[in-house]
Design a protein around this motif. Structure first.
Motif, PDB file in Angstrom:
ATOM      1  N   VAL A  40       0.817  -1.221   0.000  1.00 20.19           N
ATOM      2  CA  VAL A  40       0.000   0.000   0.000  1.00 20.19           C
ATOM      3  C   VAL A  40       0.852   1.273   0.000  1.00 20.19           C
ATOM      4  CG1 VAL A  40      -1.709   1.313   1.315  1.00 20.19           C
ATOM      5  CG2 VAL A  40      -2.036  -1.128   0.937  1.00 20.19           C
ATOM      6  N   PRO A  41       1.789   1.461   0.934  1.00 15.80           N
ATOM      7  CA  PRO A  41       2.566   2.714   0.880  1.00 15.80           C
ATOM      8  C   PRO A  41       3.485   2.793  -0.331  1.00 15.80           C
ATOM      9  CG  PRO A  41       3.349   1.343   2.669  1.00 15.80           C
ATOM     10  CD  PRO A  41       2.132   0.680   2.113  1.00 15.80           C
ATOM     11  N   ILE A  42       3.957   1.660  -0.813  1.00 20.61           N
ATOM     12  CA  ILE A  42       4.825   1.678  -1.986  1.00 20.61           C
ATOM     13  C   ILE A  42       4.043   2.144  -3.205  1.00 20.61           C
ATOM     14  CG2 ILE A  42       6.130   0.191  -3.556  1.00 20.61           C
ATOM     15  CD1 ILE A  42       7.014  -1.401  -1.094  1.00 20.61           C
ATOM     16  N   ALA A  43       2.811   1.710  -3.343  1.00 18.78           N
ATOM     17  CA  ALA A  43       2.002   2.106  -4.499  1.00 18.78           C
ATOM     18  C   ALA A  43       1.400   3.493  -4.340  1.00 18.78           C
ATOM     19  CB  ALA A  43       0.887   1.087  -4.723  1.00 18.78           C
ATOM     20  N   TYR A  44       1.064   3.903  -3.126  1.00 17.55           N
ATOM     21  CA  TYR A  44       0.329   5.148  -2.915  1.00 17.55           C
ATOM     22  C   TYR A  44       1.217   6.389  -2.869  1.00 17.55           C
ATOM     23  CZ  TYR A  44      -2.427   8.765  -0.705  1.00 17.55           C
ATOM     24  OH  TYR A  44      -3.030   9.950  -0.422  1.00 17.55           O
TER      25      TYR A  44
END
Length: 189
Positions: A40-44
């Motif tokens: 999630v944080p890598i994509a967002y």
């Protein structure tokens, strides 16, 4: 009432909680969850804006598409650990490799949060063992090991009078006999 079968007076939340616990115990649940949360944080972060008072901080990078692909793949690998249990080792190794690549591609792996979550999730996916596959421990396991060592035959000595060239059909000098259970592996002690 047993814990396995719901009774007529059990609340529906209790029944669903028991079913979820049984489902969770039959797969690497925490490994998949941490891998999904790592994606999630890598994509967002490359697409999101952080507001600090009146200041808007845009974290957009030239590798935004790569970050999105890595994040989505990590989420898919987490779901794979949940629903395709037999591929958990592949998914774990792939999650670790993608987490390492995210350090370079995606804002230091989602400010190290996504990197650490995906790395730990991948490691847990590799290390997870199916319920009931653990080796026997305790007194029962010690008795079984003692029985194996007592039934083991001594290896033949070259030149012994028990067969042609000192070896009979029952003497296996290669230590790969399935009878003794070592299959070429020796242990000290």
């Amino acid at each position: 009432m047993s814990a396995k079968s719901p009774g007529p007076n059990d609340h529906f939340l209790t029944v669903y909680r028991r079913k979820f616990r049984a489902w969770r115990g039959s797969r690497p649940f925490w490994a998949g969850l941490l891998t999904i949360l790592g994606g999630v944080p890598i994509a967002y972060l490359p697409y999101g804006n952080i507001k600090l008072g009146n200041l808007t901080l845009a974290l957009a990078t030239t590798a935004g598409a790569g970050s999105l692909i890595i994040g989505v793949l990590l989420m898919v690998l987490g779901l794979t650990m949940w629903f395709q249990v037999h591929t958990r080792v592949f998914a774990g190794v792939a999650a670790i490799l993608l987490a390492l690549v995210s350090l370079v591609v995606s804002n230091i792996g989602g400010f190290l949060v996504g990197f650490l979550l995906a790395l730990i999730g991948g490691a847990l996916g590799i290390a997870w063992g199916e319920p009931g596959s653990a080796p026997a421990k305790g007194a029962r396991g010690a008795r079984a090991a003692k029985g194996r060592t007592e039934n083991r035959s001594e290896p033949a000595v070259a030149g012994a009078p028990n067969g042609v060239d000192g070896a009979s059909a029952t003497d296996d000098l290669s230590a790969t006999s399935p009878v003794d259970g070592t299959n070429g592996r020796h242990r000290a002690g």
